[in-house]
Design a protein around this motif. Sequence first.
Motif, PDB file in Angstrom:
ATOM      1  N   UNK A  54      76.959 -21.116  17.574  1.00  0.00           N
ATOM      2  CA  UNK A  54      76.857 -22.163  18.605  1.00  0.00           C
ATOM      3  C   UNK A  54      78.220 -22.811  18.851  1.00  0.00           C
ATOM      4  N   UNK A  55      78.555 -23.027  20.108  1.00  0.00           N
ATOM      5  CA  UNK A  55      79.844 -23.641  20.429  1.00  0.00           C
ATOM      6  C   UNK A  55      79.962 -25.042  19.864  1.00  0.00           C
ATOM      7  N   UNK A 107      87.782 -20.446  22.000  1.00  0.00           N
ATOM      8  CA  UNK A 107      86.662 -19.576  22.346  1.00  0.00           C
ATOM      9  C   UNK A 107      86.717 -19.184  23.814  1.00  0.00           C
ATOM     10  N   UNK A 108      87.042 -20.136  24.675  1.00  0.00           N
ATOM     11  CA  UNK A 108      87.152 -19.810  26.097  1.00  0.00           C
ATOM     12  C   UNK A 108      88.304 -18.845  26.351  1.00  0.00           C
ATOM     13  N   UNK A 117      88.391 -10.896  26.551  1.00  0.00           N
ATOM     14  CA  UNK A 117      87.397  -9.858  26.315  1.00  0.00           C
ATOM     15  C   UNK A 117      86.916  -9.761  24.880  1.00  0.00           C
ATOM     16  N   UNK A 118      87.183 -10.788  24.047  1.00  0.00           N
ATOM     17  CA  UNK A 118      86.769 -10.756  22.643  1.00  0.00           C
ATOM     18  C   UNK A 118      85.412 -11.417  22.427  1.00  0.00           C
ATOM     19  N   UNK A 119      85.044 -12.329  23.321  1.00  0.00           N
ATOM     20  CA  UNK A 119      83.743 -12.983  23.268  1.00  0.00           C
ATOM     21  C   UNK A 119      83.010 -12.742  24.584  1.00  0.00           C
ATOM     22  N   UNK A 155      90.001 -13.557  14.927  1.00  0.00           N
ATOM     23  CA  UNK A 155      89.370 -14.525  15.821  1.00  0.00           C
ATOM     24  C   UNK A 155      88.864 -15.745  15.034  1.00  0.00           C
ATOM     25  N   UNK A 156      88.363 -15.504  13.840  1.00  0.00           N
ATOM     26  CA  UNK A 156      87.918 -16.621  12.989  1.00  0.00           C
ATOM     27  C   UNK A 156      89.066 -17.597  12.754  1.00  0.00           C
ATOM     28  N   UNK A 157      90.231 -17.054  12.462  1.00  0.00           N
ATOM     29  CA  UNK A 157      91.397 -17.928  12.226  1.00  0.00           C
ATOM     30  C   UNK A 157      91.717 -18.763  13.460  1.00  0.00           C
ATOM     31  N   UNK A 158      91.560 -18.195  14.639  1.00  0.00           N
ATOM     32  CA  UNK A 158      91.842 -18.934  15.861  1.00  0.00           C
ATOM     33  C   UNK A 158      90.817 -20.050  16.095  1.00  0.00           C
ATOM     34  N   UNK A 159      89.560 -19.772  15.807  1.00  0.00           N
ATOM     35  CA  UNK A 159      88.513 -20.736  16.104  1.00  0.00           C
ATOM     36  C   UNK A 159      88.454 -21.888  15.111  1.00  0.00           C
TER      37      UNK A 159
END
Length: 404
Positions: A354-355, A366-367, A373-375, A399-403
């Motif tokens: 969930x965002x 996330x945006x 094209x990753x989400x 991607x986890x590290x980015x979020x």
Amino acid sequence: MPALLPETTTPVESALPESALEGLGTRPFGVYVHVPFCATRCGYCDFNTYTAGELDSDSSPQSWLEGLKREFDLAARVLKAPPAVDTVFVGGGTPSLLGADGLRSVLDAVRDTFGLAPDAEVTTESNPESTSPEFFAGIRDAGYNRISLGMQSAARHVLKILDRVHTAGRPVAAAEEARAAGFDHVNLDVIYGTPGERTEDLQASLDAVLAAGVDHVSAYALIVEEGTALARRIRRGELPAPDDDVLAADYEMIDRVLASAGLRWYEVSNWSTSEEARCRHNIGYWRGGDWWGAGPGAHSHVGGVRWWNVKHPARYAASLAAGKSPAAGRELLTDEDRHLERVMLELRLSEGLPLDALDDDGRAEARAAAAEGLLDQSALDGQGRAVLTDRGRLLADGLVRRLT
């Protein structure tokens, strides 16, 4: 880093803080049992396992089982009012070396201490070479309803590199025997990216998986762990290290072949034919549930407190025989720790994250990831969830590290 708790608070008698026990039973509750015995040591494996030649008489399956029962007694005191168990997972090591009678004793001990929920999922791992129709019939009668078989590959030369001792066709035969014994839920484990594995070898493995008619597949990229025989061979130049590009191509091939046969991914490394075929025990891990891990080296988590047992079977059994906890260490997860783990684990699930679990910076990332094209953009806009695309699955760790 999670906060380390003082040694005096290692779970003995009534040592878990009340905050950890709040809500116990409202979250999924599982029991993991670690069986530390193996007939041989696979060259790639760094799990807490021991062959017969590495152990003395103080580390027998019998002393291990006695220790396990004592640890369950400890669990009942620590948890005060232990909930009925939703899932049981007996892993290893090689649980099937215990035989049907030994595995019955394990499940009886779980049932006597905790009780099983009416629809409990009860899984045991098994090495195909230590199973038989009689074995499967025996554990089905004991109450097991899910089997996980270690296949790894159908190619003989790949099995040889991995130091796997089963014959190439045995996992398929074992899966068929399990289904004949009444197991509706059977998993096969596959390892891809082994040095020397060709595309046709992986295809043969996938063909064998589909021929077995299983409803669940776990496929893991080979990880070269330090201290293993495989790592030493690669370091000496006897074998090449796994190639990231090859691993990515292998993963895409696995997903394509399994999807075409009706097995859909529900976690980055797991596929099933239906929601009922998913491994509920592992889903409990990924969704932050509670579980008691029993046995040498097993890890537990209850209400934001995590601890782990001593590794050696003799020390494990001796601690419990002396009335002491077998725990080697413990940590209290901070809010930041729990947030990181939630993002890391739930993002790997097909329904995503969930965002509103992300902060403003995380939602902005996330945006941006959706634009790359990753989400899945439609899930982001329509459901407010961060759901990995096919390409995103290959890059999930970054991607986890980015979020976060």
